[in-house]
Motif scaffolding. Structure first.
Motif, mmCIF file in Angstrom:
data_model
loop_
_atom_site.group_PDB
_atom_site.id
_atom_site.type_symbol
_atom_site.label_atom_id
_atom_site.label_comp_id
_atom_site.label_asym_id
_atom_site.label_seq_id
_atom_site.Cartn_x
_atom_site.Cartn_y
_atom_site.Cartn_z
ATOM 1 N N ASP A 81 -62.759 -62.244 37.093
ATOM 2 C CA ASP A 81 -62.585 -61.482 38.023
ATOM 3 C C ASP A 81 -64.106 -61.198 38.703
ATOM 4 N N ALA A 82 -65.090 -61.020 37.860
ATOM 5 C CA ALA A 82 -66.460 -60.791 37.897
ATOM 6 C C ALA A 82 -67.127 -62.132 38.759
ATOM 7 N N ALA A 83 -66.738 -63.206 38.232
ATOM 8 C CA ALA A 83 -67.096 -64.425 39.062
ATOM 9 C C ALA A 83 -66.554 -64.518 40.364
ATOM 10 N N MET A 84 -65.312 -64.224 40.541
ATOM 11 C CA MET A 84 -64.511 -64.316 41.742
ATOM 12 C C MET A 84 -65.115 -63.323 42.891
ATOM 13 N N ARG A 85 -65.387 -61.978 42.448
ATOM 14 C CA ARG A 85 -66.133 -61.216 43.309
ATOM 15 C C ARG A 85 -67.317 -61.451 44.034
ATOM 16 N N ARG A 86 -68.201 -62.139 43.097
ATOM 17 C CA ARG A 86 -69.413 -62.704 43.417
ATOM 18 C C ARG A 86 -69.358 -63.766 44.320
ATOM 19 N N LEU A 87 -68.386 -64.871 44.004
ATOM 20 C CA LEU A 87 -68.119 -65.896 44.806
ATOM 21 C C LEU A 87 -67.703 -65.787 46.240
ATOM 22 N N GLN A 88 -67.177 -64.705 46.461
ATOM 23 C CA GLN A 88 -66.725 -64.249 47.732
ATOM 24 C C GLN A 88 -67.967 -64.054 48.745
#
Length: 456
Positions: A81-88
């Motif tokens: 989740d943390a990686a996905m939030r930043r990736l966006q």
């Protein structure tokens, strides 16, 4: 989970294509076909927690954990989740992202013996950066590395000191010399033999056995008395021995240290950390010494990987991850010992190493280490739904996982017992696995050997 696994049709099809397109059929030597039995999954489709599924739909309890890079478990929700939030928000920019500072702060809060840190993508980047920094700081060219520790880097300074040194100039090969772990005499002998030449010692703090007779501190002191730097490779020990690394566990402050693997729970991030007086040589502030081209990687600070690292470190800070790794590893060790004793194999198959980072030995009739018996053991545990090139547990390995693993090992040991009595060739399907570092391939691995017909 299937009681017996034997269908690898899709894996075998992909193997043939992979070997045409990719040297070795994989991008990591430890994942290559020569490291596994013929009857094994060639390709993994997905992972969740402590389980993985291959491309044929077979499910396994897994103990390689991405070559020890996945300490929490596959697809760990809060990390993903943390990686996905930043990736966006985008992952790579023209100037640094603010998360680079946050990740550095979080790392230095966790590894408290370091004063500065620089992130990169893999362990080889970090260790080779440490070696270059040591050479620049000391003005020397020779590297002393622990000969008992199997891998430090893909770069010339290390690979040139292995059996697989084709393509490495001989002049480079001569610049790396070996010492033995827990032998302070071997370290002293190198400094006596090459006075004023050695830039640094590099070693892992432990491969499982604890340092004896204050070895780490004595080796560091010898380095400093002889003008060399002391470097710890914490790729494996970091986030397993202790959340602050083996250096905190053993109360030793290295000049430089290198982290990776479990730092991002499988995301590509590693770190070179150390004392400010050395790390600043790769910066912009010093004016009295030449600049060091330390680490400069286009993808070294991808924001989603740093977000994953921050989330991972927070979990290690706030939850009993390390305790769980020790507890589950010890339960595995005890269960395997009991199963081996039941089969009369206590002297032939043993779980070895530290409980949080186990591996195992497989011996033949003469008590020698055997690739054939290792391959048979892998073959039989794979059949029973366990994929265990090592016995590395994660935070998501449950009590049920451990119990089912011990049951699978118990079944495999029954075959192992028969192989000792009747010959391993009568039970092993296909060729045995190989060691990674070998000068020549003892035999080509014909892809046709991997066809579905071999599964019979």
């Amino acid at each position: 989970m299937a009681a017996s696994i034997g269908n690898f049709e899709r894996s075998n099809q992909l193997r043939e294509l992979a070997h045409r397109l990719i040297p070795g059929g994989a991008h990591t030597y430890a994942k290559g076909d020569d490291q596994y039995p013929v009857l094994s999954p060639g390709f993994i489709a997905k992972g969740l927690g402590s389980h993985v599924w291959d491309v044929d739909g077979n499910e396994y309890i897994e103990y390689g954990m991405g070559n020890r890079a996945v300490g929490l478990g596959h697809a760990y929700p809060s990390v993903v989740d943390a990686a996905m939030r930043r990736l966006q928000l985008g992952c790579n920019f023209t100037r640094p992202a603010d998360i680079e500072v946050e990740c550095a702060q979080t790392f230095l809060e966790t590894v408290t013996s370091a004063e500065m840190v620089k992130f990169c993508k893999d362990g080889s980047d970090a260790t080779s950066g440490a070696v270059r920094l040591a050479r620049a700081a000391t003005g020397r060219d020779m590297i002393a590395r622990c000969g008992d520790h199997p891998f430090f880097s893909t770069d010339d300074w290390f690979i040139g000191d292995t059996e697989m040194n084709a393509g490495i100039p001989e002049a480079v090969q001569r610049l790396t010399i070996d010492f033995q772990y827990n032998s302070i005499e071997s370290v002293r002998a190198l400094f006596d033999r090459f006075p004023g030449r050695i830039a640094c010692l590099i070693l892992e703090a432990s491969r499982g056995d604890d340092p004896e007779n204050n070895f780490l501190h004595e080796a560091r002191d010898l380095c400093h008395r002889n003008g060399a730097l002391f470097i710890l490779d914490e790729m494996i020990t970091g986030f397993r021995w202790h959340r602050g690394g083996a250096q905190q566990f053993y109360r030793i402050e290295p000049d430089l240290s290198c982290f990776g693997k479990a730092l991002g729970n499988g995301f590509s991030v590693s770190a070179l950390a150390g004392k400010r007086e050395y790390m600043k040589l790769g910066g912009l502030e010093q004016t009295d010494s030449p600049r060091v081209f330390l680490l400069s990687t286009t993808h070294g600070a991808e924001t989603h990987c740093l977000a994953a690292a921050i989330a991972t470190m927070r979990i290690y800070q706030n939850e009993p991850v390390i305790e769980h790794l020790y507890n589950q590893g010890q339960a595995l060790r005890d269960g395997i010992a009991q199963a081996a004793a039941r089969h009369g194999l206590g002297a032939f198959v043993q779980a070895t190493g530290r409980a949080c980072c186990l591996t195992y030995t497989t011996l033949d009739q003469d008590g020698g280490r055997s690739q054939a018996f290792r391959t048979l053991f892998l073959q039989e545990t794979i059949k029973r739904g366990v994929l265990m090139p090592s016995l590395v547990v994660s935070y998501t390995h449950s009590n049920e996982d451990v119990a089912r693993t011990i049951d699978a090992i118990d079944g495999a040991l029954g075959v192992y017992r028969q192989a000792l009595e009747n010959g391993v060739d009568n039970y092993l399907v296909g060729r045995p696995s190989e060691v990674v570092f070998r000068r020549f391939n003892t035999r080509a691995v014909p892809v046709r050997e991997l066809e579905p017909a071999a599964n019979g």
